[in-house]
Design a protein around this motif. Structure first.
Motif, PDB file in Angstrom:
ATOM      1  N   THR A  28       0.877  -1.201  -0.113  1.00 31.97           N
ATOM      2  CA  THR A  28      -0.223  -0.113  -0.019  1.00 31.97           C
ATOM      3  C   THR A  28       0.844   1.396  -0.043  1.00 31.97           C
ATOM      4  O   THR A  28       0.670   2.141   0.893  1.00 31.97           O
ATOM      5  N   PRO A  29       1.616   1.378  -0.918  1.00 30.41           N
ATOM      6  CA  PRO A  29       2.682   2.459  -1.112  1.00 30.41           C
ATOM      7  C   PRO A  29       2.006   3.750  -1.790  1.00 30.41           C
ATOM      8  O   PRO A  29       1.004   3.476  -2.486  1.00 30.41           O
ATOM      9  N   ASP A  30       2.322   4.895  -1.465  1.00 28.09           N
ATOM     10  CA  ASP A  30       2.073   6.020  -2.529  1.00 28.09           C
ATOM     11  C   ASP A  30       2.981   5.587  -3.743  1.00 28.09           C
ATOM     12  O   ASP A  30       4.130   5.711  -3.810  1.00 28.09           O
ATOM     13  N   VAL A  31       2.296   5.761  -4.990  1.00 27.45           N
ATOM     14  CA  VAL A  31       2.906   5.281  -6.040  1.00 27.45           C
ATOM     15  C   VAL A  31       4.054   6.470  -6.783  1.00 27.45           C
ATOM     16  O   VAL A  31       4.785   6.169  -7.467  1.00 27.45           O
ATOM     17  N   ALA A  32       3.875   7.544  -6.022  1.00 27.84           N
ATOM     18  CA  ALA A  32       4.914   8.590  -6.402  1.00 27.84           C
ATOM     19  C   ALA A  32       5.991   8.561  -5.405  1.00 27.84           C
ATOM     20  O   ALA A  32       6.994   9.582  -5.464  1.00 27.84           O
ATOM     21  N   ASP A  33       6.073   7.707  -4.520  1.00 27.26           N
ATOM     22  CA  ASP A  33       7.128   7.491  -3.458  1.00 27.26           C
ATOM     23  C   ASP A  33       8.350   6.553  -3.881  1.00 27.26           C
ATOM     24  O   ASP A  33       7.920   5.468  -3.874  1.00 27.26           O
ATOM     25  N   THR A  34       9.282   7.190  -4.517  1.00 30.64           N
ATOM     26  CA  THR A  34      10.256   6.514  -4.987  1.00 30.64           C
ATOM     27  C   THR A  34      10.721   5.296  -3.878  1.00 30.64           C
ATOM     28  O   THR A  34      10.961   4.009  -4.467  1.00 30.64           O
ATOM     29  N   ALA A  35      11.242   5.777  -2.905  1.00 29.18           N
ATOM     30  CA  ALA A  35      11.699   4.792  -1.904  1.00 29.18           C
ATOM     31  C   ALA A  35      10.635   3.617  -1.476  1.00 29.18           C
ATOM     32  O   ALA A  35      11.174   2.367  -1.403  1.00 29.18           O
ATOM     33  N   ALA A  36       9.442   3.845  -1.415  1.00 31.60           N
ATOM     34  CA  ALA A  36       8.414   2.944  -1.164  1.00 31.60           C
ATOM     35  C   ALA A  36       8.251   2.132  -2.268  1.00 31.60           C
ATOM     36  O   ALA A  36       7.942   0.842  -2.085  1.00 31.60           O
ATOM     37  N   LEU A  37       8.268   2.589  -3.363  1.00 32.15           N
ATOM     38  CA  LEU A  37       8.151   1.701  -4.595  1.00 32.15           C
ATOM     39  C   LEU A  37       9.229   0.680  -4.609  1.00 32.15           C
ATOM     40  O   LEU A  37       9.186  -0.608  -5.166  1.00 32.15           O
ATOM     41  N   GLN A  38      10.613   1.216  -4.390  1.00 34.75           N
ATOM     42  CA  GLN A  38      11.826   0.530  -4.506  1.00 34.75           C
ATOM     43  C   GLN A  38      11.771  -0.655  -3.378  1.00 34.75           C
ATOM     44  O   GLN A  38      12.377  -1.623  -3.606  1.00 34.75           O
ATOM     45  N   ALA A  39      11.297  -0.323  -2.262  1.00 32.10           N
ATOM     46  CA  ALA A  39      10.839  -1.264  -1.141  1.00 32.10           C
ATOM     47  C   ALA A  39      10.212  -2.558  -1.669  1.00 32.10           C
ATOM     48  O   ALA A  39      10.354  -3.709  -1.447  1.00 32.10           O
ATOM     49  N   MET A  40       8.977  -1.904  -2.184  1.00 33.76           N
ATOM     50  CA  MET A  40       7.894  -3.043  -2.592  1.00 33.76           C
ATOM     51  C   MET A  40       8.435  -3.995  -3.787  1.00 33.76           C
ATOM     52  O   MET A  40       8.351  -5.294  -3.668  1.00 33.76           O
ATOM     53  N   ALA A  41       9.440  -3.450  -4.870  1.00 29.47           N
ATOM     54  CA  ALA A  41       9.923  -4.259  -5.504  1.00 29.47           C
ATOM     55  C   ALA A  41      11.053  -5.107  -5.180  1.00 29.47           C
ATOM     56  O   ALA A  41      11.154  -6.195  -5.423  1.00 29.47           O
ATOM     57  N   ALA A  42      11.852  -4.846  -4.221  1.00 31.26           N
ATOM     58  CA  ALA A  42      12.937  -5.548  -3.518  1.00 31.26           C
ATOM     59  C   ALA A  42      12.203  -6.684  -2.830  1.00 31.26           C
ATOM     60  O   ALA A  42      12.738  -7.831  -3.092  1.00 31.26           O
ATOM     61  N   ASP A  43      11.020  -6.306  -2.098  1.00 26.67           N
ATOM     62  CA  ASP A  43      10.283  -7.447  -1.437  1.00 26.67           C
ATOM     63  C   ASP A  43       9.852  -8.591  -2.236  1.00 26.67           C
ATOM     64  O   ASP A  43      10.011  -9.709  -2.034  1.00 26.67           O
ATOM     65  N   ILE A  98       0.828  11.275  -9.529  1.00 28.79           N
ATOM     66  CA  ILE A  98       0.087   9.719  -9.509  1.00 28.79           C
ATOM     67  C   ILE A  98       0.359   9.283 -10.969  1.00 28.79           C
ATOM     68  O   ILE A  98       0.769   8.037 -11.275  1.00 28.79           O
ATOM     69  N   ASN A  99      -0.177   9.872 -11.906  1.00 33.67           N
ATOM     70  CA  ASN A  99      -0.493   9.353 -13.129  1.00 33.67           C
ATOM     71  C   ASN A  99       0.707   9.367 -14.011  1.00 33.67           C
ATOM     72  O   ASN A  99       1.011   8.415 -14.919  1.00 33.67           O
ATOM     73  N   LEU A 100       1.685  10.385 -13.934  1.00 31.95           N
ATOM     74  CA  LEU A 100       2.968  10.518 -14.923  1.00 31.95           C
ATOM     75  C   LEU A 100       4.301   9.886 -13.944  1.00 31.95           C
ATOM     76  O   LEU A 100       4.630   8.897 -14.461  1.00 31.95           O
ATOM     77  N   LEU A 101       4.583  10.695 -13.005  1.00 33.04           N
ATOM     78  CA  LEU A 101       5.614  10.149 -12.065  1.00 33.04           C
ATOM     79  C   LEU A 101       5.364   8.721 -11.353  1.00 33.04           C
ATOM     80  O   LEU A 101       6.381   8.139 -11.278  1.00 33.04           O
ATOM     81  N   GLY A 102       4.086   8.598 -11.055  1.00 33.74           N
ATOM     82  CA  GLY A 102       3.753   7.039 -10.632  1.00 33.74           C
ATOM     83  C   GLY A 102       4.353   5.827 -11.706  1.00 33.74           C
ATOM     84  O   GLY A 102       4.461   4.932 -11.110  1.00 33.74           O
ATOM     85  N   ALA A 103       4.090   6.227 -12.935  1.00 36.29           N
ATOM     86  CA  ALA A 103       4.485   4.990 -13.861  1.00 36.29           C
ATOM     87  C   ALA A 103       6.011   4.934 -13.873  1.00 36.29           C
ATOM     88  O   ALA A 103       6.559   3.729 -13.931  1.00 36.29           O
ATOM     89  N   ALA A 104       6.831   6.044 -13.732  1.00 29.99           N
ATOM     90  CA  ALA A 104       8.280   5.750 -13.902  1.00 29.99           C
ATOM     91  C   ALA A 104       8.605   5.154 -12.609  1.00 29.99           C
ATOM     92  O   ALA A 104       9.549   4.402 -12.425  1.00 29.99           O
ATOM     93  N   THR A 105       8.096   5.690 -11.383  1.00 23.93           N
ATOM     94  CA  THR A 105       8.395   5.189  -9.941  1.00 23.93           C
ATOM     95  C   THR A 105       8.231   3.507  -9.897  1.00 23.93           C
ATOM     96  O   THR A 105       8.933   2.714  -9.433  1.00 23.93           O
ATOM     97  N   THR A 106       7.068   3.259 -10.638  1.00 21.81           N
ATOM     98  CA  THR A 106       6.677   1.865 -10.832  1.00 21.81           C
ATOM     99  C   THR A 106       7.599   1.011 -11.601  1.00 21.81           C
ATOM    100  O   THR A 106       8.094  -0.168 -11.219  1.00 21.81           O
TER     101      THR A 106
END
Length: 283
Positions: free
Chosen positions: A58-73, A111-119
């Protein structure tokens, strides 16, 4: 040609209408699915369909660190995905004359633009290394041309389309597919408050099946439904003044705080918005 069956998928925006339909379709295929969204009960209900194959984030998709942590897990659990879908998105009307709407635009772009890149970012090196896989960005027909009263959303989706074009060129030599999905109108919470005609309105389940089938066949551009793309192209050949006049005659999409508007995470609740900023500016 036999369509690819995805085995390891990451899906953002899994709480929305299209997101839930995609999650169910992927789970039905037998895929392990990372379910990313902001409403944990909805995600947990989806994960319960295949408890051994799903994880909830349940991260904010614009949060780079949170998305990186999700991906690593996720990659520690299940390895490199063969499908990453950046589906998280928000929509709402926009009026440049209203100072409060600038915050709406900023959040929509996040959310719509940066969120895709951070994903995508945490997965790109691994996908390059495995020499296959698909990155899918859910854009919109609204990104093809600006529409009055919808400038923030059109800008975010138009920017996403150009970003995906760039990424496609970068990853093509590595054998990684980058697909741009441009839905027209889907029967979801994002369109429920629309006060204008929605030609080609499509059910999210049908859209999810068409999206996955198109990506599995290696398509770089997918329009949902296909006929709405032809209608959009037809409108776009009209002289600009006529095109604008036609659209100006249509009701505007509700702005944040107006009746029918959908909430945008990260913005104040509509009840906290000053009354003068909530008034309609429709012509």
């Amino acid at each position: 040609m036999t369509a690819t069956v995805f085995r390891n998928a990451v899906l953002t925006g899994a709480c929305g209408g299209l997101g839930q339909a995609l999650a169910r379709a992927l789970i039905h295929q037998g895929a392990a699915v990372a379910l990313v969204g902001m409403h944990r009960p909805t995600l947990e209900a989806l994960a319960a369909l295949a408890p051994g194959r799903c994880a909830v984030y349940t991260p904010d998709v614009a949060d780079t660190a949170a998305l990186q942590a999700m991906a690593a897990d996720w990659m520690a659990r299940c390895g490199t995905p063969d499908l990453v879908v950046a589906n998280a998105g928000v929509a709402g009307g926009f009026d440049t004359a209203e100072a409060s709407d600038l915050a709406v635009m900023r959040r929509m772009l996040e959310i719509n633009l940066l969120g895709a890149a951070t994903t995508f970012q945490p997965f790109v090196k691994a996908l390059r290394a495995q020499q296959h896989g698909a990155l899918v960005g859910v854009a919109s027909i609204a990104g093809w041309r600006g529409m009055p009263g919808n400038g923030a959303y059109c800008a975010s989706k138009g920017g996403l389309i150009r970003y995906l074009e760039s990424l496609r060129a970068e990853l093509r030599p590595a054998g990684v597919l980058v697909s741009t999905v441009s839905p027209g109108y889907l029967r979801t919470a994002l369109t429920a408050g629309n006060r204008f005609a929605m030609p080609g309105l499509m059910e999210p389940e049908a859209a999810a099946q068409a999206l996955l089938a198109g990506v599995a066949r290696g398509r770089t551009h997918i329009v949902l439904p296909a006929r709405i793309g032809w209608l959009a192209r037809l409108l776009n050949v009209l002289p600009g003044a006529l095109h604008d006049r036609l659209l100006l005659a249509q009701p505007r999409k509700p702005r944040v705080g107006e009746a029918g508007a959908t909430a945008i995470p990260g913005l104040p609740h509509p009840d906290e918005t000053p009354t003068h900023d909530r008034q309609s500016n429709n012509l």
